[in-house]
Write an enzyme that holds these catalytic residues in place. Structure first.
Site, PDB file in Angstrom:
ATOM      1  N   GLU A   1      46.464  65.398  13.278  1.00 51.35           N
ATOM      2  CA  GLU A   1      45.499  64.683  13.797  1.00 51.35           C
ATOM      3  C   GLU A   1      44.645  65.536  14.265  1.00 51.35           C
ATOM      4  O   GLU A   1      44.574  65.798  15.607  1.00 51.35           O
ATOM      5  CB  GLU A   1      46.113  63.723  14.961  1.00 51.35           C
ATOM      6  CG  GLU A   1      47.094  62.623  14.343  1.00 51.35           C
ATOM      7  CD  GLU A   1      46.905  61.269  15.332  1.00 51.35           C
ATOM      8  OE1 GLU A   1      46.682  60.140  14.714  1.00 51.35           O
ATOM      9  OE2 GLU A   1      47.374  61.417  16.370  1.00 51.35           O
TER      10      GLU A   1
ATOM     11  N   HIS B   1      51.148  63.210  20.928  1.00 48.50           N
ATOM     12  CA  HIS B   1      49.722  62.859  20.714  1.00 48.50           C
ATOM     13  C   HIS B   1      48.830  63.492  21.577  1.00 48.50           C
ATOM     14  O   HIS B   1      49.091  63.876  22.793  1.00 48.50           O
ATOM     15  CB  HIS B   1      49.796  61.417  20.980  1.00 48.50           C
ATOM     16  CG  HIS B   1      48.571  60.478  20.417  1.00 48.50           C
ATOM     17  ND1 HIS B   1      47.153  60.783  20.982  1.00 48.50           N
ATOM     18  CD2 HIS B   1      48.221  60.116  19.476  1.00 48.50           C
ATOM     19  CE1 HIS B   1      46.263  60.045  20.259  1.00 48.50           C
ATOM     20  NE2 HIS B   1      46.951  59.548  19.053  1.00 48.50           N
TER      21      HIS B   1
HETATM   22  P1  PGA Z   1      42.324  56.349  15.510  1.00 47.20           P
HETATM   23  O1  PGA Z   1      43.477  56.805  16.267  1.00 47.20           O
HETATM   24  O2  PGA Z   1      42.728  55.945  14.028  1.00 47.20           O
HETATM   25  O3  PGA Z   1      41.683  55.295  16.160  1.00 47.20           O
HETATM   26  O4  PGA Z   1      41.264  57.412  15.217  1.00 47.20           O
HETATM   27  C1  PGA Z   1      44.320  57.565  15.888  1.00 47.20           C
HETATM   28  C2  PGA Z   1      45.390  57.915  16.792  1.00 47.20           C
HETATM   29  O5  PGA Z   1      45.123  57.621  18.086  1.00 47.20           O
HETATM   30  O6  PGA Z   1      46.396  58.404  16.748  1.00 47.20           O
END
Ligand code: PGA
Length: 240
Positions: A156, A84
């Protein structure tokens, strides 16, 4: 790093009350490690799987403070999020360490959810495709096609996580298509098609359907909106 023991179990119970099971959508929740046991107990017998947010790459030994894949398996986890962006940015996670963790996850019957994504600076300098390709190549090095078939990749964009600023469906789809192409080069067409590529970064009920209807967006990794049962259930419904 949200909620407490009572509130996390209560959240899961509330989710199970409002989630509508669908054959086309698989749902998992990934609570903080200290609540895996309680959340796992709350999920038992339901259609929702349990996952963790990180793990160590070694099975057992002198790694004070760390949690192994065997321990996660023991607690009933099916998934583990690896790499992450917060782990990468704040805790020194690298593609090399993610690669080791992926091998350890598979060795412990866990499905890795491998996160990649560019920073705002990298996007603005036109480096998105290179950054994501380099993270995928580095993180997935050593993985064979048979194992890769069950893999989950989460794209992401760092600038979209927790910011309320979502990538547009076109921006996300462009990167997802590049990831699918790279996975095809690495593992072949059939495996690349079976790998689920999730989008993450400010996914909410009002943008989920448009994102999830893109051809290469197979799912969502949901942060803030998963902290309320109704908004999480609405995203699952949008996926269905
Ligand atoms: P969020 O977080 O949906 O609050 O942007 C996504 C994540 O932490 O992977």
């Amino acid at each position: 790093m949200n909620m407490r023991r009572d509130s996390s179990a209560a959240l899961v119970h509330a989710m199970l009350d409002v989630l509508v099971p669908s054959e086309s959508v698989e749902v998992a929740v990934c609570p903080p490690a200290v609540y895996l046991h309680d959340v796992g107990a709350a999920l038992r017998g339901s259609h929702v799987s349990l996952g963790a947010q990180d793990m160590h790459s070694t099975d057992d030994g002198a790694f004070t403070g760390e949690i192994s894949g065997g321990m996660l398996n023991d607690l009933g986890c099916r998934y583990v999020i690896l790499g992450h962006s917060e782990r990468r940015q704040l805790f020194g996670e690298t593609d090399a360490s993610v690669s080791e963790k992926i091998a350890a996850a598979y060795a412990n019957d866990l499905v890795p959810i491998v996160c990649v994504g560019e920073t705002l600076e990298q996007r603005e300098s036109g480096a998105t495709a290179d950054v994501v390709a380099s993270q995928i190549r580095g993180s997935l090095s050593g993985l064979d096609a048979a194992r890769a078939a069950t893999l989950v990749v989460a794209y992401e964009p760092v600038w979209a996580i927790g910011t309320g600023r979502t990538a547009t469906p076109e921006q996300a789809e462009e990167v997802h298509a590049q990831i699918r192409q790279l996975l095809t080069e690495l593992f072949g067409e059939a495996t690349a098609q079976s790998i689920r590529i999730q989008y993450g970064g400010s996914v909410k009920p009002d943008n989920a359907q448009e994102l999830l209807s893109q051809p290469n967006i197979d799912g969502a990794l949901v942060g803030g909106a998963s902290l309320k049962a109704d908004s999480f259930a609405a995203i699952v419904a949008a996926a269905a």
